[in-house]
Design a protein around this motif. Structure first.
Motif, PDB file in Angstrom:
ATOM      1  N   ALA A  14       0.814  -1.335   0.021  1.00 42.30           N
ATOM      2  CA  ALA A  14       0.078   0.012   0.547  1.00 42.30           C
ATOM      3  C   ALA A  14       0.587   1.201  -0.269  1.00 42.30           C
ATOM      4  CB  ALA A  14      -1.180  -0.005   1.314  1.00 42.30           C
ATOM      5  N   LEU A  15       2.038   1.067   0.496  1.00 40.98           N
ATOM      6  CA  LEU A  15       2.846   2.289   0.827  1.00 40.98           C
ATOM      7  C   LEU A  15       4.285   1.880   0.014  1.00 40.98           C
ATOM      8  CD1 LEU A  15       3.294   5.032   2.013  1.00 40.98           C
ATOM      9  CD2 LEU A  15       4.342   3.573   3.776  1.00 40.98           C
ATOM     10  N   SER A  16       4.948   3.061  -0.510  1.00 41.16           N
ATOM     11  CA  SER A  16       6.320   3.016  -1.442  1.00 41.16           C
ATOM     12  C   SER A  16       6.663   3.567  -1.093  1.00 41.16           C
ATOM     13  CB  SER A  16       5.581   2.658  -3.563  1.00 41.16           C
ATOM     14  OG  SER A  16       5.445   4.168  -3.356  1.00 41.16           O
ATOM     15  N   LEU A  17       8.055   3.891  -0.419  1.00 40.00           N
ATOM     16  CA  LEU A  17       9.448   4.859  -0.269  1.00 40.00           C
ATOM     17  C   LEU A  17      10.260   5.061  -1.757  1.00 40.00           C
ATOM     18  CD1 LEU A  17      10.673   6.477   1.937  1.00 40.00           C
ATOM     19  CD2 LEU A  17      12.441   4.462   2.431  1.00 40.00           C
ATOM     20  N   GLU A  18      10.441   6.277  -2.531  1.00 37.66           N
ATOM     21  CA  GLU A  18      11.045   6.747  -3.153  1.00 37.66           C
ATOM     22  C   GLU A  18      11.973   7.330  -3.495  1.00 37.66           C
ATOM     23  OE1 GLU A  18       7.599   7.698  -6.213  1.00 37.66           O
ATOM     24  OE2 GLU A  18       6.114   6.001  -5.590  1.00 37.66           O
ATOM     25  N   LEU A  19      12.785   7.315  -4.214  1.00 34.52           N
ATOM     26  CA  LEU A  19      13.459   8.944  -4.227  1.00 34.52           C
ATOM     27  C   LEU A  19      13.977   9.464  -5.767  1.00 34.52           C
ATOM     28  CD1 LEU A  19      16.293  10.371  -3.202  1.00 34.52           C
ATOM     29  CD2 LEU A  19      17.905   8.821  -4.231  1.00 34.52           C
ATOM     30  N   GLU A  20      13.486  10.513  -6.413  1.00 37.73           N
ATOM     31  CA  GLU A  20      13.634  11.033  -7.314  1.00 37.73           C
ATOM     32  C   GLU A  20      14.221  12.587  -7.041  1.00 37.73           C
ATOM     33  OE1 GLU A  20       9.016  11.969  -8.337  1.00 37.73           O
ATOM     34  OE2 GLU A  20       9.242  14.167  -8.453  1.00 37.73           O
ATOM     35  N   GLY A  21      14.923  12.765  -8.753  1.00 42.80           N
ATOM     36  CA  GLY A  21      15.451  13.428  -9.124  1.00 42.80           C
ATOM     37  C   GLY A  21      14.549  14.428 -10.627  1.00 42.80           C
ATOM     38  N   GLN A  22      14.701  15.482 -10.117  1.00 42.31           N
ATOM     39  CA  GLN A  22      13.692  16.304 -10.696  1.00 42.31           C
ATOM     40  C   GLN A  22      14.668  17.343 -11.653  1.00 42.31           C
ATOM     41  OE1 GLN A  22      11.024  18.255  -8.530  1.00 42.31           O
ATOM     42  NE2 GLN A  22      10.210  16.802  -7.442  1.00 42.31           N
ATOM     43  N   VAL A  23      13.827  18.002 -12.470  1.00 41.96           N
ATOM     44  CA  VAL A  23      14.898  18.803 -13.681  1.00 41.96           C
ATOM     45  C   VAL A  23      13.834  19.759 -14.407  1.00 41.96           C
ATOM     46  CG1 VAL A  23      16.675  19.619 -15.397  1.00 41.96           C
ATOM     47  CG2 VAL A  23      16.569  17.577 -14.050  1.00 41.96           C
ATOM     48  N   VAL A  24      14.522  21.485 -13.559  1.00 39.71           N
ATOM     49  CA  VAL A  24      13.293  21.665 -14.186  1.00 39.71           C
ATOM     50  C   VAL A  24      13.754  23.411 -14.791  1.00 39.71           C
ATOM     51  CG1 VAL A  24      11.034  23.573 -12.916  1.00 39.71           C
ATOM     52  CG2 VAL A  24      11.990  21.353 -12.478  1.00 39.71           C
ATOM     53  N   ARG A  25      12.986  23.771 -16.320  1.00 40.59           N
ATOM     54  CA  ARG A  25      13.062  24.308 -16.595  1.00 40.59           C
ATOM     55  C   ARG A  25      12.046  25.427 -16.272  1.00 40.59           C
ATOM     56  NH1 ARG A  25      16.738  28.240 -18.179  1.00 40.59           N
ATOM     57  NH2 ARG A  25      16.616  29.189 -19.858  1.00 40.59           N
ATOM     58  N   HIS A  26      12.823  27.506 -15.593  1.00 41.59           N
ATOM     59  CA  HIS A  26      11.760  28.140 -16.200  1.00 41.59           C
ATOM     60  C   HIS A  26      11.418  28.683 -17.207  1.00 41.59           C
ATOM     61  CE1 HIS A  26      11.066  27.398 -11.718  1.00 41.59           C
ATOM     62  NE2 HIS A  26      12.096  26.964 -11.258  1.00 41.59           N
ATOM     63  N   PHE A  27      11.181  29.852 -17.600  1.00 38.17           N
ATOM     64  CA  PHE A  27      10.567  30.387 -18.561  1.00 38.17           C
ATOM     65  C   PHE A  27       9.656  31.153 -18.273  1.00 38.17           C
ATOM     66  CE2 PHE A  27       8.206  26.417 -19.419  1.00 38.17           C
ATOM     67  CZ  PHE A  27       7.258  26.871 -19.455  1.00 38.17           C
ATOM     68  N   GLY A  28       9.194  32.125 -19.338  1.00 40.88           N
ATOM     69  CA  GLY A  28       8.420  33.470 -19.003  1.00 40.88           C
ATOM     70  C   GLY A  28       8.804  34.460 -17.813  1.00 40.88           C
ATOM     71  N   ASP A  29       8.416  34.835 -16.546  1.00 44.16           N
ATOM     72  CA  ASP A  29       9.094  35.952 -16.132  1.00 44.16           C
ATOM     73  C   ASP A  29      10.356  35.731 -15.922  1.00 44.16           C
ATOM     74  OD1 ASP A  29       7.087  37.386 -16.981  1.00 44.16           O
ATOM     75  OD2 ASP A  29       6.286  36.789 -15.128  1.00 44.16           O
TER      76      ASP A  29
END
Length: 132
Positions: A14-29
């Motif tokens: 029912a429950l999992s433990l994860e490691l997540e890597g995120q890459v975010v590119r901001h644009f606009g302002d």
């Protein structure tokens, strides 16, 4: 974009433990990159999963930006490149499908002064989750 690695499942899967890597590119302002590395807990068992597969997740970890985010400075008076990141996420998809939609609150924070006195921001994101 994000990639997650499941570290383990608990409580009859029912429950999992994860490691997540995120890459975010901001644009606009604002134009910069953001890198986040949260540890995530995800709940998988909901009573309606036969009709719509659902998960709920919370993640927390460090957030680093390639420049001080101008909108955080505008909102908070100052900020810095290294802050905490946390998110809340809800996914919903067809039963048995290999994809789901994701609604996520993305938050950068000074952690009540433990990482920074000021700074932080919130963003609401919509995406597609594809397990590998």
């Amino acid at each position: 974009g994000a990639l997650a690695y499941r570290l383990g499942r608990f409580r009859d899967d029912a429950l999992s433990l994860e490691l997540e890597g995120q890459v975010v590119r901001h644009f606009g302002d604002q134009h910069f990159w953001e890198f986040n590395l949260p540890i995530v807990t995800r709940w998988h068992h909901f009573p309606w999963n036969q009709r719509a597969t659902t998960t709920a997740a919370f993640g927390i970890g460090p957030s680093y930006t390639t420049e001080v985010p101008p909108l955080e400075v505008e909102l908070e008076g100052e900020s810095q490149r290294l802050l905490y990141h946390w998110f809340l996420e809800l996914t919903l998809g067809p039963p048995g499908a290999n994809w789901s939609t994701s609604l996520r609150v993305h938050h950068r924070s000074g952690g009540f002064g433990s990482a920074a006195d000021e700074g932080g921001s919130n963003a609401l994101t919509l995406g597609i989750r594809l397990p590998l």
